[in-house]
Design a protein around this motif. Structure first.
Motif, PDB file in Angstrom:
ATOM      1  N   ASN A  15      41.464  50.228  49.957  1.00 27.84           N
ATOM      2  CA  ASN A  15      40.141  49.762  49.540  1.00 27.84           C
ATOM      3  C   ASN A  15      39.065  50.388  50.425  1.00 27.84           C
ATOM      4  O   ASN A  15      37.888  50.328  50.116  1.00 27.84           O
ATOM      5  CB  ASN A  15      40.059  48.236  49.636  1.00 27.84           C
ATOM      6  CG  ASN A  15      40.264  47.750  51.055  1.00 27.84           C
ATOM      7  OD1 ASN A  15      41.275  48.064  51.696  1.00 27.84           O
ATOM      8  ND2 ASN A  15      39.301  47.003  51.573  1.00 27.84           N
ATOM      9  N   PRO A  33      36.138  47.816  46.157  1.00 28.98           N
ATOM     10  CA  PRO A  33      35.321  46.881  45.376  1.00 28.98           C
ATOM     11  C   PRO A  33      33.857  47.321  45.334  1.00 28.98           C
ATOM     12  O   PRO A  33      33.137  47.039  44.370  1.00 28.98           O
ATOM     13  CB  PRO A  33      35.457  45.555  46.136  1.00 28.98           C
ATOM     14  CG  PRO A  33      36.624  45.704  47.038  1.00 28.98           C
ATOM     15  CD  PRO A  33      36.838  47.171  47.282  1.00 28.98           C
ATOM     16  N   ARG A  37      33.849  41.871  40.721  1.00 32.25           N
ATOM     17  CA  ARG A  37      35.244  41.732  41.150  1.00 32.25           C
ATOM     18  C   ARG A  37      36.222  41.961  39.993  1.00 32.25           C
ATOM     19  O   ARG A  37      37.285  42.547  40.165  1.00 32.25           O
ATOM     20  CB  ARG A  37      35.422  40.317  41.737  1.00 32.25           C
ATOM     21  CG  ARG A  37      36.583  40.195  42.656  1.00 32.25           C
ATOM     22  CD  ARG A  37      36.365  40.958  43.940  1.00 32.25           C
ATOM     23  NE  ARG A  37      37.599  41.060  44.687  1.00 32.25           N
ATOM     24  CZ  ARG A  37      37.725  41.608  45.890  1.00 32.25           C
ATOM     25  NH1 ARG A  37      36.656  42.113  46.487  1.00 32.25           N
ATOM     26  NH2 ARG A  37      38.873  41.662  46.488  1.00 32.25           N
ATOM     27  N   ASN A  59      39.287  44.465  40.013  1.00 31.05           N
ATOM     28  CA  ASN A  59      40.642  43.973  39.775  1.00 31.05           C
ATOM     29  C   ASN A  59      41.330  44.756  38.662  1.00 31.05           C
ATOM     30  O   ASN A  59      42.494  45.129  38.768  1.00 31.05           O
ATOM     31  CB  ASN A  59      40.609  42.483  39.398  1.00 31.05           C
ATOM     32  CG  ASN A  59      40.348  41.599  40.614  1.00 31.05           C
ATOM     33  OD1 ASN A  59      40.341  42.079  41.755  1.00 31.05           O
ATOM     34  ND2 ASN A  59      40.132  40.323  40.383  1.00 31.05           N
ATOM     35  N   ARG A  60      40.575  45.008  37.588  1.00 34.19           N
ATOM     36  CA  ARG A  60      41.150  45.750  36.454  1.00 34.19           C
ATOM     37  C   ARG A  60      41.534  47.168  36.871  1.00 34.19           C
ATOM     38  O   ARG A  60      42.613  47.668  36.535  1.00 34.19           O
ATOM     39  CB  ARG A  60      40.162  45.790  35.271  1.00 34.19           C
ATOM     40  CG  ARG A  60      40.167  44.496  34.446  1.00 34.19           C
ATOM     41  CD  ARG A  60      39.419  44.680  33.142  1.00 34.19           C
ATOM     42  NE  ARG A  60      37.998  44.932  33.355  1.00 34.19           N
ATOM     43  CZ  ARG A  60      37.097  43.987  33.644  1.00 34.19           C
ATOM     44  NH1 ARG A  60      37.467  42.721  33.747  1.00 34.19           N
ATOM     45  NH2 ARG A  60      35.829  44.300  33.827  1.00 34.19           N
ATOM     46  N   LEU A 106      44.672  47.052  39.080  1.00 30.17           N
ATOM     47  CA  LEU A 106      45.844  46.724  38.261  1.00 30.17           C
ATOM     48  C   LEU A 106      46.275  47.922  37.411  1.00 30.17           C
ATOM     49  O   LEU A 106      47.454  48.264  37.339  1.00 30.17           O
ATOM     50  CB  LEU A 106      45.494  45.533  37.368  1.00 30.17           C
ATOM     51  CG  LEU A 106      46.634  44.651  36.900  1.00 30.17           C
ATOM     52  CD1 LEU A 106      47.425  44.110  38.080  1.00 30.17           C
ATOM     53  CD2 LEU A 106      46.089  43.478  36.078  1.00 30.17           C
ATOM     54  N   LEU A 145      44.056  39.941  46.551  1.00 32.77           N
ATOM     55  CA  LEU A 145      44.666  40.544  45.357  1.00 32.77           C
ATOM     56  C   LEU A 145      44.241  39.817  44.089  1.00 32.77           C
ATOM     57  O   LEU A 145      44.073  38.594  44.085  1.00 32.77           O
ATOM     58  CB  LEU A 145      46.185  40.479  45.458  1.00 32.77           C
ATOM     59  CG  LEU A 145      46.857  41.309  46.547  1.00 32.77           C
ATOM     60  CD1 LEU A 145      48.365  41.244  46.383  1.00 32.77           C
ATOM     61  CD2 LEU A 145      46.383  42.750  46.533  1.00 32.77           C
ATOM     62  N   PRO A 146      44.110  40.561  42.990  1.00 35.95           N
ATOM     63  CA  PRO A 146      43.800  39.930  41.705  1.00 35.95           C
ATOM     64  C   PRO A 146      44.901  38.920  41.340  1.00 35.95           C
ATOM     65  O   PRO A 146      46.085  39.260  41.460  1.00 35.95           O
ATOM     66  CB  PRO A 146      43.823  41.095  40.712  1.00 35.95           C
ATOM     67  CG  PRO A 146      43.712  42.339  41.523  1.00 35.95           C
ATOM     68  CD  PRO A 146      44.200  42.023  42.895  1.00 35.95           C
ATOM     69  N   GLU A 183      45.992  38.079  38.527  1.00 37.62           N
ATOM     70  CA  GLU A 183      46.856  38.644  37.477  1.00 37.62           C
ATOM     71  C   GLU A 183      47.973  39.489  38.095  1.00 37.62           C
ATOM     72  O   GLU A 183      49.087  39.533  37.596  1.00 37.62           O
ATOM     73  CB  GLU A 183      46.073  39.558  36.522  1.00 37.62           C
ATOM     74  CG  GLU A 183      44.824  38.992  35.934  1.00 37.62           C
ATOM     75  CD  GLU A 183      43.606  39.235  36.821  1.00 37.62           C
ATOM     76  OE1 GLU A 183      43.483  38.546  37.858  1.00 37.62           O
ATOM     77  OE2 GLU A 183      42.773  40.094  36.477  1.00 37.62           O
TER      78      GLU A 183
END
Ligand code: GRF
Length: 208
Positions: free
Chosen positions: A38, A60, A66, A70-71, A74, A94-95, A97
């Motif tokens: 990151n 980010p 956010r 996150n997408r 992922l 962490l996300p 999902e």
């Protein structure tokens, strides 16, 4: 072959320990497919570069919100079809999902003996400061699976390290890394890569 993605934020000495263990044959049946940071300035990215490992910064700061970050994270992880995600000094939340999707397929290294000196706010040097404040004689490191909580997932391996009189947080941090983290992180990956780790009722059984 276990396909590993490593998430980092900083110096990457744990990443280096994994790279070295693979090269030395101490981790078998595994390969690092991608290193994601990151933080664009993370030295861990340089280590990946020097070792010919694919690497990318997903920060980010480069996304509107956010959800978008996150997408992106992922999607990148999915692209590499990973069997295991290793958090090696990853400072990003962490996300949810991701945690859902990769149950018992994400591991983290924490620089203390969980359940001591862990949970919210316990990261980096702060962990070692608190250890010294309390005056415990043993600390160490823990490799654990990641669940929705903070440092609450099933524990895979732990190693104790002695606290010595006169330690500074920095000296203790270095000893914990050298004597525990850089050993148990590669060991845990090797066990997983060779099918030796089973989670039963939230606890890890290491198979013979
Ligand atoms: C280590 O102390 C690890 O336990 C913690 O973050 C630090 C990462 O160090 N989760 P490095 O980037 O692997 O050198």
């Amino acid at each position: 072959m276990l396909r590993i993605g490593v998430l980092v934020s900083g110096g990457g000495t744990n990443l280096q320990a994994i790279i070295d263990a693979i090269a030395a044959g101490k981790i078998t049946n595994a390969s690092i497919e991608i290193v994601i940071s990151n933080n664009p300035g993370a030295y861990a990215l340089t280590r990946a570069e020097q070792n010919g490992i694919e690497h990318i910064c997903i920060s980010p700061k480069n996304y509107a919100d956010r959800g978008a970050f996150n997408r992106a994270l992922l999607e990148k992880l999915e692209e590499y079809k990973l069997d295991l995600i290793v958090l090696a000094g990853c400072m990003v939340v962490l996300p949810p999902e991701l945690i859902d999707k990769y149950q018992n397929r994400i591991i983290n290294i924490h620089p203390a003996l969980i359940p001591s000196f862990c949970g919210k706010g316990y990261y980096g040097l702060h962990v070692h400061e608190e250890v010294l404040k309390r005056g415990v004689k043993l600390t160490g490191a823990t490799v654990h699976f990641v669940d929705a909580g903070t440092d609450t997932g099933p524990i895979i391996l732990q190693k104790a390290v002695e606290v010595q009189w006169g330690d500074s947080p920095e000296i203790l941090q270095k000893r914990v890394m050298e004597q525990a983290e850089w050993q148990i992180m590669p060991q845990a990956i090797n066990l997983i890569a060779n099918g030796k780790v089973e989670v039963i009722d939230g606890k890890v059984k290491i198979k013979e």
